[in-house]
Write a protein that holds these residues in place. Structure first.
Motif, PDB file in Angstrom:
ATOM      1  N   LEU A  27       0.827  -1.224   0.000  1.00 18.97           N
ATOM      2  CA  LEU A  27       0.000   0.000   0.000  1.00 18.97           C
ATOM      3  C   LEU A  27       0.856   1.267   0.000  1.00 18.97           C
ATOM      4  O   LEU A  27       0.417   2.309  -0.493  1.00 18.97           O
ATOM      5  CB  LEU A  27      -0.968  -0.030   1.187  1.00 18.97           C
ATOM      6  N   ALA A  28       2.081   1.167   0.511  1.00 20.18           N
ATOM      7  CA  ALA A  28       2.966   2.347   0.492  1.00 20.18           C
ATOM      8  C   ALA A  28       3.202   2.784  -0.953  1.00 20.18           C
ATOM      9  O   ALA A  28       3.198   3.979  -1.242  1.00 20.18           O
ATOM     10  CB  ALA A  28       4.290   2.032   1.190  1.00 20.18           C
ATOM     11  N   ILE A  29       3.361   1.821  -1.851  1.00 21.43           N
ATOM     12  CA  ILE A  29       3.630   2.193  -3.252  1.00 21.43           C
ATOM     13  C   ILE A  29       2.345   2.422  -4.048  1.00 21.43           C
ATOM     14  O   ILE A  29       2.265   3.336  -4.867  1.00 21.43           O
ATOM     15  CB  ILE A  29       4.555   1.158  -3.960  1.00 21.43           C
ATOM     16  N   THR A  30       1.291   1.636  -3.778  1.00 26.32           N
ATOM     17  CA  THR A  30       0.088   1.753  -4.621  1.00 26.32           C
ATOM     18  C   THR A  30      -0.859   2.863  -4.165  1.00 26.32           C
ATOM     19  O   THR A  30      -1.663   3.351  -4.953  1.00 26.32           O
ATOM     20  CB  THR A  30      -0.718   0.433  -4.631  1.00 26.32           C
ATOM     21  N   SER A  31      -0.770   3.276  -2.907  1.00 24.55           N
ATOM     22  CA  SER A  31      -1.716   4.260  -2.402  1.00 24.55           C
ATOM     23  C   SER A  31      -1.037   5.439  -1.700  1.00 24.55           C
ATOM     24  O   SER A  31      -1.318   6.596  -2.001  1.00 24.55           O
ATOM     25  CB  SER A  31      -2.693   3.568  -1.433  1.00 24.55           C
ATOM     26  N   HIS A  32      -0.129   5.137  -0.774  1.00 26.81           N
ATOM     27  CA  HIS A  32       0.392   6.211   0.073  1.00 26.81           C
ATOM     28  C   HIS A  32       1.311   7.157  -0.707  1.00 26.81           C
ATOM     29  O   HIS A  32       1.170   8.383  -0.604  1.00 26.81           O
ATOM     30  CB  HIS A  32       1.084   5.617   1.306  1.00 26.81           C
ATOM     31  N   LEU A  33       2.243   6.602  -1.498  1.00 25.16           N
ATOM     32  CA  LEU A  33       3.121   7.478  -2.302  1.00 25.16           C
ATOM     33  C   LEU A  33       2.326   8.312  -3.314  1.00 25.16           C
ATOM     34  O   LEU A  33       2.552   9.531  -3.398  1.00 25.16           O
ATOM     35  CB  LEU A  33       4.218   6.650  -2.997  1.00 25.16           C
ATOM     36  N   PRO A  34       1.376   7.725  -4.080  1.00 27.06           N
ATOM     37  CA  PRO A  34       0.585   8.564  -4.992  1.00 27.06           C
ATOM     38  C   PRO A  34      -0.124   9.713  -4.280  1.00 27.06           C
ATOM     39  O   PRO A  34      -0.197  10.820  -4.810  1.00 27.06           O
ATOM     40  CB  PRO A  34      -0.430   7.587  -5.596  1.00 27.06           C
ATOM     41  N   HIS A  35      -0.635   9.459  -3.082  1.00 19.45           N
ATOM     42  CA  HIS A  35      -1.291  10.556  -2.348  1.00 19.45           C
ATOM     43  C   HIS A  35      -0.271  11.627  -1.955  1.00 19.45           C
ATOM     44  O   HIS A  35      -0.555  12.815  -2.049  1.00 19.45           O
ATOM     45  CB  HIS A  35      -2.029  10.029  -1.116  1.00 19.45           C
ATOM     46  N   LEU A  36       0.904  11.197  -1.535  1.00 18.77           N
ATOM     47  CA  LEU A  36       1.935  12.174  -1.138  1.00 18.77           C
ATOM     48  C   LEU A  36       2.350  13.027  -2.342  1.00 18.77           C
ATOM     49  O   LEU A  36       2.541  14.241  -2.219  1.00 18.77           O
ATOM     50  CB  LEU A  36       3.153  11.448  -0.560  1.00 18.77           C
TER      51      LEU A  36
ATOM     52  N   LEU B 282       1.968   8.858   9.319  1.00 15.86           N
ATOM     53  CA  LEU B 282       2.660   8.694  10.602  1.00 15.86           C
ATOM     54  C   LEU B 282       2.679   7.236  11.054  1.00 15.86           C
ATOM     55  O   LEU B 282       3.552   6.833  11.814  1.00 15.86           O
ATOM     56  CB  LEU B 282       1.997   9.569  11.683  1.00 15.86           C
ATOM     57  N   ASN B 283       1.724   6.447  10.570  1.00 13.56           N
ATOM     58  CA  ASN B 283       1.628   5.062  11.030  1.00 13.56           C
ATOM     59  C   ASN B 283       2.150   4.033  10.037  1.00 13.56           C
ATOM     60  O   ASN B 283       2.125   2.835  10.318  1.00 13.56           O
ATOM     61  CB  ASN B 283       0.184   4.733  11.428  1.00 13.56           C
ATOM     62  N   ASN B 284       2.594   4.484   8.863  1.00 14.46           N
ATOM     63  CA  ASN B 284       3.280   3.560   7.941  1.00 14.46           C
ATOM     64  C   ASN B 284       4.610   4.190   7.541  1.00 14.46           C
ATOM     65  O   ASN B 284       5.036   4.136   6.401  1.00 14.46           O
ATOM     66  CB  ASN B 284       2.417   3.288   6.698  1.00 14.46           C
ATOM     67  N   ARG B 285       5.239   4.780   8.534  1.00 11.98           N
ATOM     68  CA  ARG B 285       6.415   5.614   8.346  1.00 11.98           C
ATOM     69  C   ARG B 285       7.539   4.900   7.586  1.00 11.98           C
ATOM     70  O   ARG B 285       8.030   5.400   6.578  1.00 11.98           O
ATOM     71  CB  ARG B 285       6.916   6.020   9.732  1.00 11.98           C
ATOM     72  N   GLU B 286       7.922   3.719   8.062  1.00  9.04           N
ATOM     73  CA  GLU B 286       9.097   3.060   7.468  1.00  9.04           C
ATOM     74  C   GLU B 286       8.873   2.681   6.019  1.00  9.04           C
ATOM     75  O   GLU B 286       9.719   2.935   5.154  1.00  9.04           O
ATOM     76  CB  GLU B 286       9.458   1.810   8.274  1.00  9.04           C
ATOM     77  N   ALA B 287       7.728   2.060   5.733  1.00  7.60           N
ATOM     78  CA  ALA B 287       7.458   1.629   4.351  1.00  7.60           C
ATOM     79  C   ALA B 287       7.353   2.831   3.423  1.00  7.60           C
ATOM     80  O   ALA B 287       7.857   2.815   2.295  1.00  7.60           O
ATOM     81  CB  ALA B 287       6.177   0.795   4.304  1.00  7.60           C
ATOM     82  N   VAL B 288       6.725   3.911   3.910  1.00  5.37           N
ATOM     83  CA  VAL B 288       6.575   5.111   3.072  1.00  5.37           C
ATOM     84  C   VAL B 288       7.940   5.749   2.819  1.00  5.37           C
ATOM     85  O   VAL B 288       8.263   6.107   1.681  1.00  5.37           O
ATOM     86  CB  VAL B 288       5.591   6.111   3.724  1.00  5.37           C
ATOM     87  N   LEU B 289       8.766   5.862   3.856  1.00  2.89           N
ATOM     88  CA  LEU B 289      10.093   6.480   3.666  1.00  2.89           C
ATOM     89  C   LEU B 289      10.929   5.666   2.670  1.00  2.89           C
ATOM     90  O   LEU B 289      11.667   6.227   1.863  1.00  2.89           O
ATOM     91  CB  LEU B 289      10.822   6.606   5.008  1.00  2.89           C
ATOM     92  N   GLU B 290      10.769   4.357   2.716  1.00  5.35           N
ATOM     93  CA  GLU B 290      11.528   3.501   1.787  1.00  5.35           C
ATOM     94  C   GLU B 290      11.103   3.753   0.330  1.00  5.35           C
ATOM     95  O   GLU B 290      11.952   3.888  -0.549  1.00  5.35           O
ATOM     96  CB  GLU B 290      11.307   2.040   2.161  1.00  5.35           C
ATOM     97  N   VAL B 291       9.779   3.838   0.084  1.00  4.06           N
ATOM     98  CA  VAL B 291       9.358   4.060  -1.315  1.00  4.06           C
ATOM     99  C   VAL B 291       9.652   5.491  -1.769  1.00  4.06           C
ATOM    100  O   VAL B 291       9.937   5.715  -2.941  1.00  4.06           O
ATOM    101  CB  VAL B 291       7.873   3.692  -1.606  1.00  4.06           C
TER     102      VAL B 291
END
Ligand code: NAP
Length: 294
Positions: A186-195, A242-251
């Motif tokens: 989800l970090a790549i398919t949803s969270h990064l696109p939103h950022l 804030l709650n998927n910090r590590e996976a989001v920072l990696e992508v």
């Protein structure tokens, strides 16, 4: 009504997702009684007026009493507060599930507050809109969409089966996944696109006055789609990052490297590099259309 899956379902948080699931449960006869525990007086009143729930309260003991299934539809940052409120009232044999966009943090914040004999089966419907609140929910939201279920190791299979049956009952396709893997996907398919959308729209907003007006005027050239995503609920998205910090920072790291490579290709006029990259990405769009997820 055919035999329902549950006698009483309590939705903690009757916003967009909670109210959509409540409507779908009603439509498909999956529970006899639908209750909500929501701190928002407006949300409770709206849900009652629209007939989404049979009973609405801000009192945890009152809401949880007799509930065979409790669905958390609150922002992921509220999980611990909700867990503390409902934990003491959960009855043995009850199942708790959630719809949070992040899974490891929800498990971390909820599990310590669950009494013995209560089964937690985390879930995440991959469906939604940029709107919030019970007035924007609709029963068909989950039809033909995926729902990811991330059972805990050692969790009771019968409870997992019932949660899966609920999602299938509202028209979803179910994928069972490890929670850590879920958060990375989800970090790549949803969270990064939103950022990225939040960044682009913020950049446009920072531009000088006359440029800003033209950004709005000619938004159909691409910008418009980002503005829809960037209109998503601020609280929900703050909590996700804030709650998927590590996976989001990696992508973000990977994305930044790839952006720099494209930047370099543009600077040096490497048309072949750009053409190859854009051709590959076009194939992904075709695959999404073929999978009926467009
Ligand atoms: P929403 O429309 O904002 O609804 C959340 C509701 O929960 C609001 O009525 C809110 O009241 C209430 N609430 C907040 N804290 C509470 C607490 N401690 N106790 C009881 N109620 C509380 O949110 P949503 O879009 O449905 O999202 C809910 C969850 O679904 C989130 O975890 C999100 O990650 C997940 N999700 C969302 C989407 C999507 O596209 N929206 C898709 C998949 C999953 P107030 O308004 O007063 O705060």
């Amino acid at each position: 009504m055919t035999q329902p899956l549950f006698e009483t379902i309590c939705f903690v948080g009757i916003g967009l997702i909670g109210s959509s699931l409540a409507r779908a449960v009603r439509k498909h006869g999956l529970a006899r009684r639908i209750v909500t525990l929501d701190l928002s007086e407006t949300a409770r009143r709206t849900a009652l007026e629209l007939g989404v729930v049979d009973y609405a309260t801000a009192d945890a003991a009152d809401a949880i009493k007799g509930a065979g299934l409790v669905v958390l539809g609150t922002p992921v940052g509220a999980t611990e507060e909700v867990a503390r409120a409902i934990g003491p009232h959960l009855e043995a044999g009850a199942i708790v599930t959630d719809v949070g966009s992040v899974k490891l943090a929800v498990i971390r914040d909820l599990v310590p507050h669950l009494p013995d004999g209560v089964h937690f089966v985390p879930g995440h419907p991959i469906a939604g809109t940029e709107h919030s609140g019970p007035e924007n929910g609709f029963a068909e939201l989950f039809e033909g969409r995926w729902c990811v279920v991330t059972p805990l190791s050692g969790g009771e299979q019968a409870a997992t089966d019932k949660v899966i049956a609920l999602w299938r009952g509202v028209g979803s396709m179910v994928e069972v996944m490890d929670p850590h893997h879920h958060d990375q996907v989800l970090a790549i398919t949803s969270h990064l696109p939103h950022l990225i959308a939040y960044t682009i729209v913020g950049t446009a907003n920072d531009l000088e006055g006359h440029l800003q007006q033209e950004v709005i005027k000619f938004s159909a050239s691409g910008f418009r789609d980002f503005t829809r995503i960037a209109a998503s609920d601020p609280v929900m998205w703050r909590d996700i990052f804030l709650n998927n910090r590590e996976a989001v920072l990696e992508v973000i790291q990977r994305f930044t490297e790839d952006l720099t490579a494209l930047q370099r290709a543009i600077r040096w006029g490497e048309g072949e590099v750009l053409l190859k990259h854009f051709s590959e990405t076009r194939a992904i769009r075709r695959a999404i259309i073929d999978a009926k997820q467009a």
